[in-house]
Design a protein around this motif. Structure first.
Motif, mmCIF file in Angstrom:
data_model
loop_
_atom_site.group_PDB
_atom_site.id
_atom_site.type_symbol
_atom_site.label_atom_id
_atom_site.label_comp_id
_atom_site.label_asym_id
_atom_site.label_seq_id
_atom_site.Cartn_x
_atom_site.Cartn_y
_atom_site.Cartn_z
ATOM 1 N N GLN A 62 0.822 -1.212 0.000
ATOM 2 C CA GLN A 62 0.000 0.000 0.000
ATOM 3 C C GLN A 62 0.858 1.265 0.000
ATOM 4 O OE1 GLN A 62 -2.444 -0.392 3.473
ATOM 5 N NE2 GLN A 62 -3.766 -1.922 2.546
ATOM 6 N N LYS A 63 2.161 1.104 -0.105
ATOM 7 C CA LYS A 63 3.127 2.212 -0.108
ATOM 8 C C LYS A 63 3.123 2.981 1.217
ATOM 9 C CE LYS A 63 4.037 1.651 -4.556
ATOM 10 N NZ LYS A 63 4.562 0.355 -4.802
ATOM 11 N N ARG A 64 2.740 2.299 2.284
ATOM 12 C CA ARG A 64 2.771 2.875 3.633
ATOM 13 C C ARG A 64 4.087 2.428 4.262
ATOM 14 N NH1 ARG A 64 -3.109 1.168 5.748
ATOM 15 N NH2 ARG A 64 -2.357 2.121 7.665
ATOM 16 N N LEU A 65 5.172 3.043 3.774
ATOM 17 C CA LEU A 65 6.514 2.533 4.043
ATOM 18 C C LEU A 65 6.942 2.650 5.500
ATOM 19 C CD1 LEU A 65 8.289 3.742 0.798
ATOM 20 C CD2 LEU A 65 7.313 1.502 1.304
ATOM 21 N N THR A 66 6.589 3.723 6.158
ATOM 22 C CA THR A 66 6.980 3.865 7.557
ATOM 23 C C THR A 66 6.313 2.789 8.403
ATOM 24 O OG1 THR A 66 7.262 6.237 7.240
ATOM 25 C CG2 THR A 66 7.084 5.470 9.506
ATOM 26 N N GLN A 67 5.040 2.555 8.145
ATOM 27 C CA GLN A 67 4.330 1.512 8.878
ATOM 28 C C GLN A 67 4.869 0.128 8.508
ATOM 29 O OE1 GLN A 67 0.593 3.210 7.537
ATOM 30 N NE2 GLN A 67 -0.151 3.063 9.649
ATOM 31 N N ALA A 68 5.208 -0.059 7.243
ATOM 32 C CA ALA A 68 5.777 -1.336 6.821
ATOM 33 C C ALA A 68 7.097 -1.583 7.533
ATOM 34 C CB ALA A 68 5.989 -1.346 5.306
ATOM 35 N N ARG A 69 7.920 -0.544 7.620
ATOM 36 C CA ARG A 69 9.217 -0.694 8.275
ATOM 37 C C ARG A 69 9.038 -1.091 9.739
ATOM 38 N NH1 ARG A 69 13.621 0.557 10.835
ATOM 39 N NH2 ARG A 69 15.620 0.679 9.767
ATOM 40 N N ASP A 70 8.108 -0.430 10.415
ATOM 41 C CA ASP A 70 7.841 -0.761 11.817
ATOM 42 C C ASP A 70 7.402 -2.226 11.961
ATOM 43 O OD1 ASP A 70 8.468 1.846 12.532
ATOM 44 O OD2 ASP A 70 6.378 2.484 12.705
ATOM 45 N N ALA A 71 6.535 -2.669 11.048
ATOM 46 C CA ALA A 71 6.052 -4.049 11.106
ATOM 47 C C ALA A 71 7.187 -5.035 10.801
ATOM 48 C CB ALA A 71 4.892 -4.241 10.125
ATOM 49 N N PHE A 72 8.061 -4.692 9.850
ATOM 50 C CA PHE A 72 9.208 -5.558 9.571
ATOM 51 C C PHE A 72 10.162 -5.602 10.768
ATOM 52 C CE2 PHE A 72 8.319 -4.776 4.920
ATOM 53 C CZ PHE A 72 8.023 -6.094 4.616
ATOM 54 N N GLU A 73 10.298 -4.478 11.455
ATOM 55 C CA GLU A 73 11.142 -4.456 12.667
ATOM 56 C C GLU A 73 10.606 -5.451 13.695
ATOM 57 O OE1 GLU A 73 13.869 -2.952 13.943
ATOM 58 O OE2 GLU A 73 14.381 -1.847 12.125
ATOM 59 N N LYS A 74 9.299 -5.451 13.885
ATOM 60 C CA LYS A 74 8.705 -6.395 14.832
ATOM 61 C C LYS A 74 8.914 -7.829 14.367
ATOM 62 C CE LYS A 74 5.296 -3.194 16.619
ATOM 63 N NZ LYS A 74 3.886 -2.800 16.657
ATOM 64 N N ALA A 75 8.763 -8.060 13.075
ATOM 65 C CA ALA A 75 8.961 -9.402 12.533
ATOM 66 C C ALA A 75 10.410 -9.855 12.690
ATOM 67 C CB ALA A 75 8.559 -9.441 11.056
ATOM 68 N N SER A 76 11.341 -8.914 12.661
ATOM 69 C CA SER A 76 12.758 -9.278 12.771
ATOM 70 C C SER A 76 13.123 -9.785 14.165
ATOM 71 C CB SER A 76 13.648 -8.091 12.391
ATOM 72 O OG SER A 76 13.638 -7.106 13.397
ATOM 73 N N LEU A 77 12.247 -9.552 15.133
ATOM 74 C CA LEU A 77 12.499 -10.025 16.493
ATOM 75 C C LEU A 77 12.283 -11.538 16.621
ATOM 76 C CD1 LEU A 77 10.815 -7.129 18.489
ATOM 77 C CD2 LEU A 77 13.248 -7.417 17.930
ATOM 78 N N ASP A 78 11.540 -12.099 15.691
ATOM 79 C CA ASP A 78 11.297 -13.545 15.680
ATOM 80 C C ASP A 78 12.393 -14.195 14.844
ATOM 81 O OD1 ASP A 78 10.435 -16.163 15.062
ATOM 82 O OD2 ASP A 78 8.337 -15.568 15.274
ATOM 83 N N GLN A 79 13.120 -15.102 15.446
ATOM 84 C CA GLN A 79 14.253 -15.743 14.783
ATOM 85 C C GLN A 79 13.864 -16.399 13.458
ATOM 86 O OE1 GLN A 79 16.229 -18.636 17.233
ATOM 87 N NE2 GLN A 79 17.971 -18.822 15.844
ATOM 88 N N ARG A 80 12.636 -16.893 13.373
ATOM 89 C CA ARG A 80 12.194 -17.588 12.157
ATOM 90 C C ARG A 80 12.059 -16.650 10.960
ATOM 91 N NH1 ARG A 80 6.910 -19.959 14.717
ATOM 92 N NH2 ARG A 80 7.060 -17.842 15.537
ATOM 93 N N SER A 81 11.797 -15.378 11.218
ATOM 94 C CA SER A 81 11.591 -14.439 10.110
ATOM 95 C C SER A 81 12.615 -13.306 10.101
ATOM 96 C CB SER A 81 10.178 -13.854 10.187
ATOM 97 O OG SER A 81 9.989 -13.209 11.434
ATOM 98 N N ALA A 82 13.590 -13.373 10.976
ATOM 99 C CA ALA A 82 14.541 -12.265 11.137
ATOM 100 C C ALA A 82 15.295 -11.929 9.854
ATOM 101 C CB ALA A 82 15.520 -12.567 12.263
#
Length: 70
Positions: free
Chosen positions: A9-29
């Motif tokens: 959706q080109k909501r890049l700041t929100q996407a980045r925040d969500a990817f940051e959270k996902a990076s905390l999980d070793q399976r998706s880091a």
């Protein structure tokens, strides 16, 4: 998946925040970190394009001012 939805959706700041959270999980880091780099690159590209537009607009205004002085 929320991260990709924001990205698509080109909501890049929100996407980045969500990817940051996902990076905390070793399976998706690893994948999340790759996406963070992509988002950061796109944010930088957009910023540079905006600076270029602003620079060209100032340059155009300066030329118009110079022409109107004659």
């Amino acid at each position: 998946m929320l991260d990709m939805a924001f990205f698509n959706q080109k909501r890049l700041t929100q996407a980045r925040d969500a990817f940051e959270k996902a990076s905390l999980d070793q399976r998706s880091a690893k994948v999340a970190e790759q996406w963070i780099a992509s988002v950061d690159s796109e944010l930088l590209r957009q910023e540079l394009m905006q600076q270029d537009i602003e620079y060209k607009e100032r340059d155009r205004e300066a030329m118009l001012d110079a022409l109107s002085d004659h």
